[in-house]
Design a protein around this motif. Structure first.
Motif, PDB file in Angstrom:
ATOM      1  N   UNK A   1       0.822  -1.212   0.000  1.00 45.02           N
ATOM      2  CA  UNK A   1       0.000   0.000   0.000  1.00 45.02           C
ATOM      3  C   UNK A   1       0.856   1.262   0.000  1.00 45.02           C
ATOM      4  N   UNK A   2       1.957   1.243   0.738  1.00 44.44           N
ATOM      5  CA  UNK A   2       2.790   2.451   0.861  1.00 44.44           C
ATOM      6  C   UNK A   2       3.596   2.753  -0.402  1.00 44.44           C
ATOM      7  N   UNK A   3       3.653   1.799  -1.336  1.00 47.33           N
ATOM      8  CA  UNK A   3       4.461   1.994  -2.544  1.00 47.33           C
ATOM      9  C   UNK A   3       3.647   2.347  -3.791  1.00 47.33           C
ATOM     10  N   UNK A   4       2.331   2.190  -3.745  1.00 44.21           N
ATOM     11  CA  UNK A   4       1.545   2.451  -4.952  1.00 44.21           C
ATOM     12  C   UNK A   4       1.347   3.950  -5.152  1.00 44.21           C
ATOM     13  N   UNK A   5       1.169   4.344  -6.405  1.00 43.08           N
ATOM     14  CA  UNK A   5       0.926   5.758  -6.706  1.00 43.08           C
ATOM     15  C   UNK A   5      -0.472   6.180  -6.270  1.00 43.08           C
ATOM     16  N   UNK A   6      -1.426   5.256  -6.400  1.00 44.69           N
ATOM     17  CA  UNK A   6      -2.813   5.586  -6.066  1.00 44.69           C
ATOM     18  C   UNK A   6      -3.466   4.425  -5.322  1.00 44.69           C
ATOM     19  N   UNK A   7      -3.613   4.517  -3.996  1.00 40.05           N
ATOM     20  CA  UNK A   7      -4.288   3.449  -3.270  1.00 40.05           C
ATOM     21  C   UNK A   7      -5.740   3.286  -3.712  1.00 40.05           C
ATOM     22  N   UNK A   8      -6.364   4.371  -4.091  1.00 40.07           N
ATOM     23  CA  UNK A   8      -7.757   4.305  -4.559  1.00 40.07           C
ATOM     24  C   UNK A   8      -7.860   3.462  -5.819  1.00 40.07           C
ATOM     25  N   UNK A   9      -6.941   3.688  -6.778  1.00 40.69           N
ATOM     26  CA  UNK A   9      -6.954   2.918  -8.019  1.00 40.69           C
ATOM     27  C   UNK A   9      -6.556   1.471  -7.765  1.00 40.69           C
ATOM     28  N   UNK A  10      -5.614   1.242  -6.856  1.00 37.75           N
ATOM     29  CA  UNK A  10      -5.231  -0.133  -6.525  1.00 37.75           C
ATOM     30  C   UNK A  10      -6.419  -0.903  -5.958  1.00 37.75           C
ATOM     31  N   UNK A  11      -7.162  -0.275  -5.059  1.00 39.68           N
ATOM     32  CA  UNK A  11      -8.322  -0.942  -4.465  1.00 39.68           C
ATOM     33  C   UNK A  11      -9.430  -1.164  -5.500  1.00 39.68           C
ATOM     34  N   UNK A  12      -9.586  -0.229  -6.414  1.00 37.15           N
ATOM     35  CA  UNK A  12     -10.575  -0.402  -7.493  1.00 37.15           C
ATOM     36  C   UNK A  12     -10.211  -1.597  -8.356  1.00 37.15           C
ATOM     37  N   UNK A  13      -8.914  -1.755  -8.648  1.00 32.91           N
ATOM     38  CA  UNK A  13      -8.459  -2.878  -9.446  1.00 32.91           C
ATOM     39  C   UNK A  13      -8.591  -4.196  -8.679  1.00 32.91           C
ATOM     40  N   UNK A  14      -8.288  -4.168  -7.378  1.00 39.42           N
ATOM     41  CA  UNK A  14      -8.455  -5.366  -6.563  1.00 39.42           C
ATOM     42  C   UNK A  14      -9.916  -5.806  -6.573  1.00 39.42           C
ATOM     43  N   UNK A  15     -10.809  -4.852  -6.461  1.00 42.80           N
ATOM     44  CA  UNK A  15     -12.243  -5.165  -6.485  1.00 42.80           C
ATOM     45  C   UNK A  15     -12.653  -5.739  -7.845  1.00 42.80           C
ATOM     46  N   UNK A  16     -12.095  -5.159  -8.892  1.00 41.84           N
ATOM     47  CA  UNK A  16     -12.448  -5.611 -10.246  1.00 41.84           C
ATOM     48  C   UNK A  16     -12.061  -7.058 -10.493  1.00 41.84           C
ATOM     49  N   UNK A  17     -10.849  -7.451 -10.072  1.00 40.15           N
ATOM     50  CA  UNK A  17     -10.382  -8.807 -10.377  1.00 40.15           C
ATOM     51  C   UNK A  17     -10.928  -9.852  -9.406  1.00 40.15           C
ATOM     52  N   UNK A  18     -11.579  -9.395  -8.327  1.00 35.32           N
ATOM     53  CA  UNK A  18     -12.196 -10.338  -7.396  1.00 35.32           C
ATOM     54  C   UNK A  18     -13.602 -10.724  -7.863  1.00 35.32           C
ATOM     55  N   UNK A  19     -13.976 -11.957  -7.570  1.00 30.57           N
ATOM     56  CA  UNK A  19     -15.339 -12.394  -7.815  1.00 30.57           C
ATOM     57  C   UNK A  19     -16.273 -11.723  -6.800  1.00 30.57           C
ATOM     58  N   UNK A  20     -17.560 -11.637  -7.084  1.00 25.26           N
ATOM     59  CA  UNK A  20     -18.496 -11.097  -6.092  1.00 25.26           C
ATOM     60  C   UNK A  20     -18.367 -11.853  -4.765  1.00 25.26           C
ATOM     61  N   UNK A  21     -18.249 -11.115  -3.700  1.00 24.60           N
ATOM     62  CA  UNK A  21     -18.059 -11.732  -2.395  1.00 24.60           C
ATOM     63  C   UNK A  21     -16.633 -12.129  -2.105  1.00 24.60           C
TER      64      UNK A  21
END
Length: 211
Positions: free
Chosen positions: A103-123
């Motif tokens: 988390x401390x190394x990414x340029x955008x934690x918001x975008x990282x979390x959006x991408x994590x949500x995208x690649x995860x299945x529902x739930x």
């Protein structure tokens, strides 16, 4: 822009940290273990050298550093070069995702979390392990940041900030855990996992993709 150069140049030094601070490393592993799913397909975002993904049974790892990915592949991880803000995977590819000291190394934690949500299945479950900026260790890192090869350009976050970021990104927080109550040089014994956050340096939060 990915902060790759220190990890490319000093990957052996990075690996040596885990040997030097074995008790702290194992304490972090044991803190993460109850939160990581042991079934389904998992990804570690910012897998580094695979020191967490491999023992925690996470099959896939993505990282922008080719040198670190060589180490991760040697530990049996399926590796892919890429950045956290633009993951090279289709939506809904994974049952769970792990993010440890990334988390401390990414340029955008918001975008990282959006991408994590995208690649995860529902739930799907997201587990984040990070150094709390408000902890004694976190404050020490901040004070000596300019002296650190790895943390010179890092942006540390507090548990309160992470608690705010996750719901905004579409995740429902389910649990918190923490470990490493003592300064790193004094950590010679494996420390237990404690509930909550606010007393220790290394914090773990588990959250579910909210749909």
């Amino acid at each position: 822009m990915p902060r790759v150069a220190p990890f490319e140049t000093h990957h052996q030094r990075y690996e040596a940290w885990f040997e030097k601070h074995e008790a702290a490393y194992i304490s972090e592993l044991l803190a993460l273990r109850p939160f990581v799913l042991w079934e389904g397909r998992g990804i570690e975002i910012g897998v580094g050298s695979g020191r967490f993904a491999a023992p925690l049974g996470v099959q896939v790892g993505v990282d922008p550093s080719p040198a670190m990915l060589v180490h991760a592949a040697s530990r049996g991880i399926e590796v892919m070069e890429g950045v956290a803000e633009h993951l090279p995977f289709a939506g809904g590819s994974f049952d769970h995702a792990l993010v440890v000291t990334t988390l401390c190394f990414v340029d955008s934690p918001t975008q990282m979390l959006a991408e994590a949500r995208r690649v995860l299945k529902p739930g799907g479950r997201l587990v984040i392990g990070f150094v709390d900026r408000e902890s004694t260790l976190g404050q020490n890192y901040v004070v000596h940041q300019a002296e650190s090869v790895f943390y010179r350009e890092a942006t540390f976050y507090s548990a309160h900030e992470v608690e705010r970021l996750l719901p905004e990104a579409g995740f429902a927080i389910s649990a918190w855990g923490q470990t490493l109550a003592h300064p790193l040089p004094e950590t010679r014994e494996i420390e237990p996992l404690r509930a909550g956050r606010g007393q220790c340096a290394f914090v773990v939060v588990a959250a579910t993709r909210a749909d």
